[in-house]
Write an enzyme that holds these catalytic residues in place. Sequence first.
Site, mmCIF file in Angstrom:
data_model
loop_
_atom_site.group_PDB
_atom_site.id
_atom_site.type_symbol
_atom_site.label_atom_id
_atom_site.label_comp_id
_atom_site.label_asym_id
_atom_site.label_seq_id
_atom_site.Cartn_x
_atom_site.Cartn_y
_atom_site.Cartn_z
ATOM 1 N N CYS A 203 0.881 -1.324 -0.046
ATOM 2 C CA CYS A 203 -0.073 -0.150 0.040
ATOM 3 C C CYS A 203 0.888 1.326 0.171
ATOM 4 O O CYS A 203 0.476 2.268 -0.817
ATOM 5 C CB CYS A 203 -0.866 0.195 1.053
ATOM 6 S SG CYS A 203 -0.294 -0.392 2.764
ATOM 7 N N ASP A 394 -7.441 5.620 -1.538
ATOM 8 C CA ASP A 394 -7.324 4.486 -0.862
ATOM 9 C C ASP A 394 -6.637 3.224 -1.677
ATOM 10 O O ASP A 394 -7.507 2.964 -2.677
ATOM 11 C CB ASP A 394 -8.504 3.877 0.075
ATOM 12 C CG ASP A 394 -8.178 2.781 1.088
ATOM 13 O OD1 ASP A 394 -6.836 2.248 1.011
ATOM 14 O OD2 ASP A 394 -8.909 2.289 1.740
ATOM 15 N N HIS A 396 -6.202 0.187 -1.119
ATOM 16 C CA HIS A 396 -6.597 -1.335 -0.674
ATOM 17 C C HIS A 396 -7.747 -1.647 -1.189
ATOM 18 O O HIS A 396 -8.639 -2.155 -0.669
ATOM 19 C CB HIS A 396 -6.814 -1.096 0.997
ATOM 20 C CG HIS A 396 -5.655 -0.754 1.803
ATOM 21 N ND1 HIS A 396 -5.350 0.677 1.584
ATOM 22 C CD2 HIS A 396 -4.765 -1.528 2.166
ATOM 23 C CE1 HIS A 396 -4.141 0.768 2.596
ATOM 24 N NE2 HIS A 396 -3.613 -0.556 3.072
#
Length: 521
Positions: A203, A394, A396
Amino acid sequence: MNNIPDDFKKIASSSRLPRKYCSSESSLSDDDGHEIEHVLKHGAPEEALTPDTERMVVLGQDVVQSAPASLVPGGNLSWMSKIKSAGASMMGSIRPSSSSQDVHSTGEIEKHSKKKWKARLWSTWNNIKYSSTWMSDRSDEYGGENDVVFLGRRYSTSVDESGLRSGFENFCSDYYSRLWITYRTDFPALLDTDTTTDCGWGCMIRTTQMMVAQAIMVNRFGRDWRFTRRKRSHVAAHGDEDDFDREKIQEWMILKLFEDKPTAPLGIHKMVGIAAMGKGKKAVGSWYSPSEAVFIMKKALTESSSPLTGNTAMLLSIDGRVHIRDIEVETKNWMKKLILVIVVRLGAAELNPIYVPHLMRLFAMESCLGITGGRPDHSSWFVGYYGDQIIYLDPHVAHEYIPIDINPNTNVVDSDSKKAKKCPEKSYHCRLLSKMHFFDMDPSCALCFQFESREQFDNDMRQLNLSQFIDIDQGEEHGMKRVRDPMFSVVYGERRQPPSYEREVSETEQAQADKHGFEML
């Protein structure tokens, strides 16, 4: 207090405790998480596989973009049960059966199949855990008296005279135009391992890629560029097909810099390869700190031969001090544009409230490239704020890797199904707005800027100093311009020599130290 943004004054007047606002956070319970981990490791009891669950497992990208209605919690069969069922089917496919003993007698085939299906199940689990698909549409939360501040732009969220929310729509278009680089699955193996995904550990690398991609996009197209998905038939009808193709090709060339293959100059294979020089094979599967990821990206930029990166230099500060001499060396006296990254810690265990107005001021700057950070073990790219909440992209979310071809007429064909795959362009732009409370932010982060000239740098640093946000060291002759709570310091003079406390030790002092068992330092 005159320099504190009005948005922060509204936050400070509220005495409530910070709440969780992360719109991409999973709604999984602890028990659900344990059940999924058990399925991943041991498989699940074999059950009937419904069409919806098969679609969820095989079409990993559909899970992110358009989850089947039957998977939404509250249906006849819980989505957790369907995960178990999917896991049972997949894990069962790699177990020996009486009708295929000749196939499973080969250990290498069984081992390869097990790794393949386990990797796919892990990707599905990451999609479920981190995807914001399960959350409701939060666009109605952007209404009222607060404006949205996003990478140097301010957008009103109120209804205008015509009854429209044109300001909010412009913000959504700006947000959607930023490159969203996320987890990928099924890309070429990293180094000499069997790893074909970065789910669960890459990430911070993805966050750093997004920040650098923003700098390159601004250099190439300008800050006001907006992404468009017009169809070729519509473009041809209006007579600007050549211009459309040229712009799209340039955009895809930027995407190819970050493509998940060994030859991409800023891709994850390149970055992991650089990290492996110090970590070895631990570079695959390891978490990276903000400073580690930026240091690796800096080296990748230096080694890149792409014309898209040739006029860009990067400087990393890890001690909170930015030396103008270092900038001049990196940029060759400002012959190159500068990406400046300053690693800071804005609190002990959590973000100190005194730094919230500082961050608000940064997001309003034209030179802002956002902040790379996140929550513990959950990196994100912070790009703006709305009221007391910080807006972010994000990484993820897992998308299947599809090779990027700059020829707009080329379709990628799946080697197994022989069907044309979807254009990967859509997976690089996010429509789901994510935000969290400022106080949910990890205090360890990296402040990112881009400057085109010394004049722009000097002006921005002067304004930050006048706003009481940073210190400026003008050298021994002109002294310091200090503030009470600085985020970092800018040093214009020569590097100051640290004070020396060394002196010669007398024979008497040395004898005293030896007598009592002390060591003279």
